[in-house]
Design a protein around this motif. Structure first.
Motif, PDB file in Angstrom:
ATOM      1  N   ASP A   1      -3.252   5.843   2.249  1.00  0.00           N
ATOM      2  CA  ASP A   1      -2.558   4.566   2.059  1.00  0.00           C
ATOM      3  C   ASP A   1      -2.404   3.832   3.393  1.00  0.00           C
ATOM      4  O   ASP A   1      -2.513   2.605   3.445  1.00  0.00           O
ATOM      5  CB  ASP A   1      -1.187   4.786   1.427  1.00  0.00           C
ATOM      6  CG  ASP A   1      -1.279   5.263  -0.013  1.00  0.00           C
ATOM      7  OD1 ASP A   1      -2.248   4.884  -0.703  1.00  0.00           O
ATOM      8  OD2 ASP A   1      -0.377   6.000  -0.446  1.00  0.00           O
TER       9      ASP A   1
ATOM     10  N   HIS B   1       0.830  -1.207   0.000  1.00  0.00           N
ATOM     11  CA  HIS B   1       0.000   0.000   0.000  1.00  0.00           C
ATOM     12  C   HIS B   1       0.866   1.259   0.000  1.00  0.00           C
ATOM     13  O   HIS B   1       0.567   2.245   0.673  1.00  0.00           O
ATOM     14  CB  HIS B   1      -0.942  -0.015   1.203  1.00  0.00           C
ATOM     15  CG  HIS B   1      -1.961  -1.102   1.102  1.00  0.00           C
ATOM     16  ND1 HIS B   1      -3.129  -0.961   0.398  1.00  0.00           N
ATOM     17  CD2 HIS B   1      -1.953  -2.368   1.570  1.00  0.00           C
ATOM     18  CE1 HIS B   1      -3.807  -2.090   0.454  1.00  0.00           C
ATOM     19  NE2 HIS B   1      -3.110  -2.960   1.161  1.00  0.00           N
ATOM     20  N   ARG B   2       1.948   1.205  -0.749  1.00  0.00           N
ATOM     21  CA  ARG B   2       2.873   2.335  -0.931  1.00  0.00           C
ATOM     22  C   ARG B   2       3.482   2.834   0.374  1.00  0.00           C
ATOM     23  O   ARG B   2       3.786   4.006   0.532  1.00  0.00           O
ATOM     24  CB  ARG B   2       2.192   3.485  -1.683  1.00  0.00           C
ATOM     25  CG  ARG B   2       1.715   3.054  -3.053  1.00  0.00           C
ATOM     26  CD  ARG B   2       1.202   4.146  -3.922  1.00  0.00           C
ATOM     27  NE  ARG B   2       0.353   5.110  -3.239  1.00  0.00           N
ATOM     28  CZ  ARG B   2      -0.006   6.268  -3.774  1.00  0.00           C
ATOM     29  NH1 ARG B   2       0.407   6.597  -4.958  1.00  0.00           N
ATOM     30  NH2 ARG B   2      -0.799   7.083  -3.103  1.00  0.00           N
TER      31      ARG B   2
END
Length: 75
Positions: free
Chosen positions: A25, A4-5
């Protein structure tokens, strides 16, 4: 977290601390972690998300974060 970055910063006992550029995120990662256990699992996971300034320090090859923002997220 990585999906999720985000980036895993460190583990502290059985806890994991991650960093995200976008709070959305972080929320999505938290939802994925909770959902990964499935509805039948009798597991409770505590997830804390906090935003704010912190001090980033390069220790050897790794970066670590310090400050009140980090302390509040850890509690």
């Amino acid at each position: 977290i990585n999906g999720h970055r985000g980036v895993v910063i460190k583990t502290i006992g059985d806890a994991v601390m991650g960093a995200f550029c976008d709070p959305v995120d972080a929320v999505r990662a938290a939802q994925a972690i909770q959902g990964g256990f499935g509805p039948a699992a009798d597991v409770r996971v505590r997830i804390s998300i906090h935003t704010g300034p912190c001090l980033a320090v390069k220790l050897d090859a790794d970066i670590d974060y310090f400050g009140n923002t980090v302390n509040l997220a850890a509690k």
